[in-house]
Design an enzyme around this catalytic site. Structure first.
Site, mmCIF file in Angstrom:
data_model
loop_
_atom_site.group_PDB
_atom_site.id
_atom_site.type_symbol
_atom_site.label_atom_id
_atom_site.label_comp_id
_atom_site.label_asym_id
_atom_site.label_seq_id
_atom_site.Cartn_x
_atom_site.Cartn_y
_atom_site.Cartn_z
ATOM 1 N N GLY A 9 1.068 -1.250 0.189
ATOM 2 C CA GLY A 9 0.493 -0.024 0.119
ATOM 3 C C GLY A 9 1.000 1.412 -0.030
ATOM 4 O O GLY A 9 0.674 1.815 1.028
ATOM 5 N N GLY A 12 0.224 5.532 -0.849
ATOM 6 C CA GLY A 12 -0.896 6.056 -0.906
ATOM 7 C C GLY A 12 0.042 7.190 -0.149
ATOM 8 O O GLY A 12 0.914 7.782 -0.462
ATOM 9 N N GLN A 13 -1.133 8.047 0.695
ATOM 10 C CA GLN A 13 -0.471 9.301 1.602
ATOM 11 C C GLN A 13 0.212 9.016 2.367
ATOM 12 O O GLN A 13 1.510 10.130 1.785
ATOM 13 C CB GLN A 13 -1.773 9.729 1.957
ATOM 14 C CG GLN A 13 -1.220 10.868 2.852
ATOM 15 C CD GLN A 13 -2.509 11.874 4.118
ATOM 16 O OE1 GLN A 13 -2.798 10.812 4.034
ATOM 17 N NE2 GLN A 13 -1.928 13.043 4.181
ATOM 18 N N ASP A 35 1.624 -2.559 -4.247
ATOM 19 C CA ASP A 35 0.570 -1.210 -3.991
ATOM 20 C C ASP A 35 -0.103 -1.509 -5.441
ATOM 21 O O ASP A 35 0.550 -2.707 -6.190
ATOM 22 C CB ASP A 35 0.685 0.412 -4.172
ATOM 23 C CG ASP A 35 -0.139 0.793 -4.058
ATOM 24 O OD1 ASP A 35 -1.702 0.766 -4.518
ATOM 25 O OD2 ASP A 35 -0.635 1.826 -2.799
ATOM 26 N N ASP A 53 -1.450 -7.532 -4.296
ATOM 27 C CA ASP A 53 -2.639 -7.331 -3.753
ATOM 28 C C ASP A 53 -2.364 -7.022 -2.799
ATOM 29 O O ASP A 53 -2.022 -8.978 -1.744
ATOM 30 C CB ASP A 53 -3.736 -7.558 -4.658
ATOM 31 C CG ASP A 53 -5.479 -7.673 -3.820
ATOM 32 O OD1 ASP A 53 -5.186 -7.138 -2.777
ATOM 33 O OD2 ASP A 53 -5.869 -7.986 -4.800
ATOM 34 N N TYR A 143 -14.658 0.871 9.856
ATOM 35 C CA TYR A 143 -13.240 2.099 9.712
ATOM 36 C C TYR A 143 -12.825 1.289 10.834
ATOM 37 O O TYR A 143 -11.736 0.527 12.020
ATOM 38 C CB TYR A 143 -12.848 3.364 9.218
ATOM 39 C CG TYR A 143 -11.496 3.308 8.914
ATOM 40 C CD1 TYR A 143 -10.572 2.257 8.422
ATOM 41 C CD2 TYR A 143 -10.745 4.952 10.081
ATOM 42 C CE1 TYR A 143 -9.257 2.810 8.614
ATOM 43 C CE2 TYR A 143 -9.045 5.113 10.552
ATOM 44 C CZ TYR A 143 -8.894 4.373 9.432
ATOM 45 O OH TYR A 143 -7.456 4.855 9.308
ATOM 46 N N LYS A 147 -10.394 -1.528 12.785
ATOM 47 C CA LYS A 147 -9.008 -1.071 13.453
ATOM 48 C C LYS A 147 -8.319 -1.583 15.044
ATOM 49 O O LYS A 147 -7.571 -2.164 15.570
ATOM 50 C CB LYS A 147 -8.889 0.635 13.816
ATOM 51 C CG LYS A 147 -8.229 0.869 11.887
ATOM 52 C CD LYS A 147 -6.942 0.404 11.574
ATOM 53 C CE LYS A 147 -7.451 1.267 10.133
ATOM 54 N NZ LYS A 147 -5.411 0.366 9.743
#
Ligand code: NAD
Ligand code: SER
Length: 312
Positions: A9, A12-13, A35, A53, A143, A147
């Site tokens: 991942g 991303g940010q 990613d 993935d 979410y 978490k």
């Protein structure tokens, strides 16, 4: 043994900045970015990259074997706003991805795992000011539920199987290098872009919605310092509270107006308001500070100066 790291991942940010920091520390060839999509030019040109993935356990094993990986940073997830719009898939990605990595560590294929949690683990019954490390946690977003469950599983794998898994409860993260990926705190990045582009911003949260936030450099430093700390210092194996600053849309707008006096903001709250209203306003991070020396460096004034200067 040389540490060989896989970041899942990475486009991303957070990954956009974390991969570059890890490559500085461990050497570019030793940090594999991965990613579903390619990353920034800087990431693609500075070291290895794999299309991967997080739900494909077989391919993850192949990549780990191919690059002789011994540490995984698992960043792939649906964030709060996106997961709320696709709850079943949010749960699937956020949980199954984590199990693939924890199981590889349990089987001793890898020896260390980083997995980020969030302030979203807290809910409306949690004390909202200076939220303690250990407190009531009844998240009411998919979410937050994923978490919180993830944190419980991390601690379980540590206690039961000795898995060296480490985690931070990030607040809303703000950086200028990459766009945020579908969270409730994304407004605090968009506002700087709009301030410079059009001079006005319509905020999807109401003016006095105070949330915990952090400049990306602080979050990256916290992450690498947590991972570099001696194992015996890591007393919390669910996830650590870390704090940066707290502000509302009205306060961030005022800090921008000190640099751009003509900047205007208007408010049009949407479904993300209810998510924000269920989260803490400020975080107590004394346990992280005591255990491994964590301290943030940026406040709101410094954040605004840094964001405006770099985005210009
Ligand atoms: P992001 O949405 O910007 O990036 C996530 C990346 O994961 C994207 O590049 C996406 O393409 C990739 N991805 C999605 N599904 C994937 C899959 N199946 N396989 C591989 N890659 C996949 O998110 P981010 O802000 O960088 O967040 C990273 C992690 O940090 C997440 O776990 C998030 O919950 C957590 N976190 C972020 C913040 C924040 O403010 N950014 C705060 C708290 C926690
Ligand atoms: N920034 C994240 C979000 O808003 C917090 O986990 O989803």
């Amino acid at each position: 043994m040389t540490d060989k790291i896989l970041v899942i991942g990475s486009s991303g940010q957070i990954g956009t900045e974390l991969v570059m920091k890890l490559r500085q520390i461990y050497g570019s060839a030793n940090v594999v970015a991965s990613d579903l999509k390619e990353g920034s030019a800087e990431i693609m040109q500075s070291g290895p990259f794999e299309i991967l993935d997080a739900l494909d356990a077989v391919k993850i094993h192949e990549v780990v074997k191919k690059h002789k990986i011994n540490q995984v940073y698992l960043l792939a997830a649906l964030l709060s706003a996106t997961a709320e719009q696709n709850p079943k898939f949010g749960w699937k990605l956020n949980m199954e991805g984590l199990f693939h990595i924890l199981d590889m560590a349990k089987e001793k294929i890898i020896s260390k795992v980083y997995w980020p949690s969030s302030i979203a683990v807290f809910g409306p019954t949690t004390p909202r000011q200076n939220t303690p490390q250990f407190t009531v946690m009844e998240p009411n977003t998919v979410y937050g539920i994923s978490k919180q469950a993830g944190e419980r599983w991390c601690e379980y794998y540590f206690n039961k199987y000795g898995v060296d898994v480490r985690s931070l409860r990030y607040p809303g993260l703000i950086g200028w290098k990459a766009a945020p990926g579908g969270g409730t705190t994304d407004y605090a990045v968009h506002i700087y872009h709009q301030a410079l582009k059009t001079g006005d911003y319509e905020c999807f949260l109401s003016e006095n919605t105070t949330l915990p936030m952090m400049y990306m450099d602080d979050a990256i430093n916290a992450t690498v310092n947590l991972m570099l700390a001696d194992a015996e210092k890591i007393k919390v194996r669910s996830s650590y509270n870390i704090a940066g600053m707290s502000f509302s849309p009205k306060e961030i707008a005022a800090s921008i107006q000190k640099h751009i006096p003509s900047f205007t903001i208007s408010y049009n709250p949407d479904f993300r308001q209810a998510i924000a209203d269920s989260w803490p306003q400020s975080i107590d991070d004394t346990v992280a500070n005591k255990n491994w020396g964590w301290k943030a460096a940026h406040d709101l004034q410094k954040l605004t100066e840094t964001m405006l200067t770099n985005l210009k």
